[in-house]
Design a protein around this motif. Sequence first.
Motif, PDB file in Angstrom:
ATOM      1  N   VAL A 116       0.844  -1.191   0.000  1.00 46.72           N
ATOM      2  CA  VAL A 116       0.000   0.000   0.000  1.00 46.72           C
ATOM      3  C   VAL A 116       0.875   1.234   0.000  1.00 46.72           C
ATOM      4  N   GLY A 117       0.537   2.200  -0.846  1.00 42.90           N
ATOM      5  CA  GLY A 117       1.300   3.443  -0.906  1.00 42.90           C
ATOM      6  C   GLY A 117       0.488   4.610  -0.391  1.00 42.90           C
ATOM      7  N   HIS A 118       1.177   5.566   0.203  1.00 43.88           N
ATOM      8  CA  HIS A 118       0.518   6.763   0.733  1.00 43.88           C
ATOM      9  C   HIS A 118       1.448   7.953   0.560  1.00 43.88           C
ATOM     10  N   VAL A 119       0.900   9.065   0.055  1.00 46.96           N
ATOM     11  CA  VAL A 119       1.696  10.276  -0.130  1.00 46.96           C
ATOM     12  C   VAL A 119       1.740  11.048   1.179  1.00 46.96           C
ATOM     13  N   LEU A 120       2.935  11.463   1.582  1.00 44.48           N
ATOM     14  CA  LEU A 120       3.120  12.119   2.869  1.00 44.48           C
ATOM     15  C   LEU A 120       3.151  13.635   2.749  1.00 44.48           C
ATOM     16  N   GLN A 121       2.429  14.315   3.624  1.00 43.12           N
ATOM     17  CA  GLN A 121       2.520  15.761   3.833  1.00 43.12           C
ATOM     18  C   GLN A 121       2.451  16.566   2.548  1.00 43.12           C
ATOM     19  N   ALA A 168      -0.245  -4.417  -5.496  1.00 42.54           N
ATOM     20  CA  ALA A 168       0.899  -3.577  -5.148  1.00 42.54           C
ATOM     21  C   ALA A 168       0.763  -2.210  -5.797  1.00 42.54           C
ATOM     22  N   TRP A 169       0.894  -1.160  -5.000  1.00 43.69           N
ATOM     23  CA  TRP A 169       0.837   0.213  -5.508  1.00 43.69           C
ATOM     24  C   TRP A 169       2.236   0.819  -5.462  1.00 43.69           C
ATOM     25  N   GLN A 170       2.583   1.543  -6.539  1.00 45.11           N
ATOM     26  CA  GLN A 170       3.874   2.220  -6.601  1.00 45.11           C
ATOM     27  C   GLN A 170       3.690   3.585  -7.233  1.00 45.11           C
ATOM     28  N   GLU A 183       5.191   6.760   1.229  1.00 49.38           N
ATOM     29  CA  GLU A 183       5.393   5.691   2.192  1.00 49.38           C
ATOM     30  C   GLU A 183       4.778   4.405   1.643  1.00 49.38           C
ATOM     31  N   LEU A 184       5.539   3.340   1.585  1.00 50.20           N
ATOM     32  CA  LEU A 184       5.052   2.051   1.119  1.00 50.20           C
ATOM     33  C   LEU A 184       5.004   1.076   2.287  1.00 50.20           C
ATOM     34  N   LEU A 185       3.866   0.413   2.450  1.00 51.43           N
ATOM     35  CA  LEU A 185       3.676  -0.536   3.542  1.00 51.43           C
ATOM     36  C   LEU A 185       3.320  -1.899   2.980  1.00 51.43           C
ATOM     37  N   ARG A 186       3.936  -2.936   3.524  1.00 50.35           N
ATOM     38  CA  ARG A 186       3.614  -4.308   3.148  1.00 50.35           C
ATOM     39  C   ARG A 186       2.635  -4.878   4.179  1.00 50.35           C
ATOM     40  N   ASP A 193      -0.585  -8.035   5.163  1.00 51.44           N
ATOM     41  CA  ASP A 193      -1.304  -9.257   4.831  1.00 51.44           C
ATOM     42  C   ASP A 193      -2.780  -8.900   4.652  1.00 51.44           C
ATOM     43  N   LYS A 194      -3.601  -9.879   4.355  1.00 54.16           N
ATOM     44  CA  LYS A 194      -5.006  -9.613   4.031  1.00 54.16           C
ATOM     45  C   LYS A 194      -5.754  -8.996   5.209  1.00 54.16           C
ATOM     46  N   ASN A 195      -5.572  -9.543   6.389  1.00 52.71           N
ATOM     47  CA  ASN A 195      -6.289  -9.037   7.564  1.00 52.71           C
ATOM     48  C   ASN A 195      -5.950  -7.580   7.834  1.00 52.71           C
ATOM     49  N   SER A 196      -4.685  -7.236   7.747  1.00 52.15           N
ATOM     50  CA  SER A 196      -4.257  -5.862   8.014  1.00 52.15           C
ATOM     51  C   SER A 196      -4.816  -4.907   6.971  1.00 52.15           C
ATOM     52  N   TYR A 197      -4.785  -5.347   5.694  1.00 54.28           N
ATOM     53  CA  TYR A 197      -5.279  -4.486   4.626  1.00 54.28           C
ATOM     54  C   TYR A 197      -6.764  -4.186   4.802  1.00 54.28           C
ATOM     55  N   PHE A 198      -7.550  -5.214   5.109  1.00 59.91           N
ATOM     56  CA  PHE A 198      -8.993  -4.998   5.190  1.00 59.91           C
ATOM     57  C   PHE A 198      -9.412  -4.306   6.486  1.00 59.91           C
ATOM     58  N   GLU A 199      -8.621  -4.411   7.521  1.00 56.25           N
ATOM     59  CA  GLU A 199      -8.872  -3.609   8.720  1.00 56.25           C
ATOM     60  C   GLU A 199      -8.675  -2.134   8.385  1.00 56.25           C
ATOM     61  N   ARG A 200      -7.629  -1.863   7.629  1.00 54.07           N
ATOM     62  CA  ARG A 200      -7.360  -0.484   7.191  1.00 54.07           C
ATOM     63  C   ARG A 200      -8.449   0.002   6.238  1.00 54.07           C
ATOM     64  N   LEU A 201      -8.861  -0.872   5.299  1.00 54.23           N
ATOM     65  CA  LEU A 201      -9.873  -0.487   4.313  1.00 54.23           C
ATOM     66  C   LEU A 201     -11.209  -0.181   4.986  1.00 54.23           C
TER      67      LEU A 201
END
Length: 318
Positions: free
Chosen positions: A188-193, A300-302, A213-216, A218-226
Amino acid sequence: LKGDVEEETKKEDEKEQVQETETKTDSQTSLLTDDEMYFLRVMKEVEDAFRVKNYSSVQKHFTQEAFAMLDTLVNNAEISVIGNQQYELITCGNATICRDIDMKFQFRNYVSFIREVVFRFDNESKLITSLAFRLSSIAENDIATKNKWNNDCKFALVNFLEDYQTAYALKRYDYLESIFSDDALFIVGHVLQKNTDELKDIKHFKLPEEEVELLRMDKNSYFERLSNVFKSQEYINIRFAETDFQRQMVSADDENSEGEDIFGVRLLQEYQSTTYGDVGYLFLMVDLRDTKRPVIHVRAWQPDKVDLGKLVNLKDLE
């Protein structure tokens, strides 16, 4: 007298043009099957329902799941139909796809966007089974021009990508969770500030690598965030622009064989939500061996374009 003759001649020419147009329309209509005529009548009813905002009047034309999607769509934003609609029917297997109704989605704070919405019919029940935001013409053409792919494979990929981008707009958490394998990899990618003023025209926004910022996960973590994203955002609008594909046949030697396909799909993704927006490249490893239930193994996002061969070697997938 000369003026009268010219005026009469002009009227005759206009009359002939109208008759010619009517003849062409009649000829085109005569080429349609009874089912296609029925689908077009249904689409006109649906269009009228959107214009007058009387959605219950067309509920009989939808499956329960499809009408739930429609209900979510109309409750998330103020919707209006844009311009005159020219429908196109495409039949594939036991389904008919109708493209499309142009709609404007208006949100608070004067935020709006326009999307083309496609409707899919089941040829047996004659009901609308789903609706989705149409892919961009560039993305569609990238798939359509793959001469060695059979039509079923092309339609499966188009429908899947349309469903994927629409699922975020409709916040279809359960659907998205179902299309990822249990051991899927997420980057997952996220643009900072970044100043929000700089994100107004995201099509021309360049992401400096040091501010991403790029974060690796698993499925559970991704869907908790989503889940948290869905709860906090009034709207999410994803649009896929340019595309690139790498196809790998699994346990099949014939590239034209059906049901043995895994794709590496790279998409230029334009992402907008209530509080955030960016542009980057989304990579999906999509297993289409079962076209009724596609499965994603990698998401994967880049920020920048990377050669497909360097992302994931599809031959390594068992």
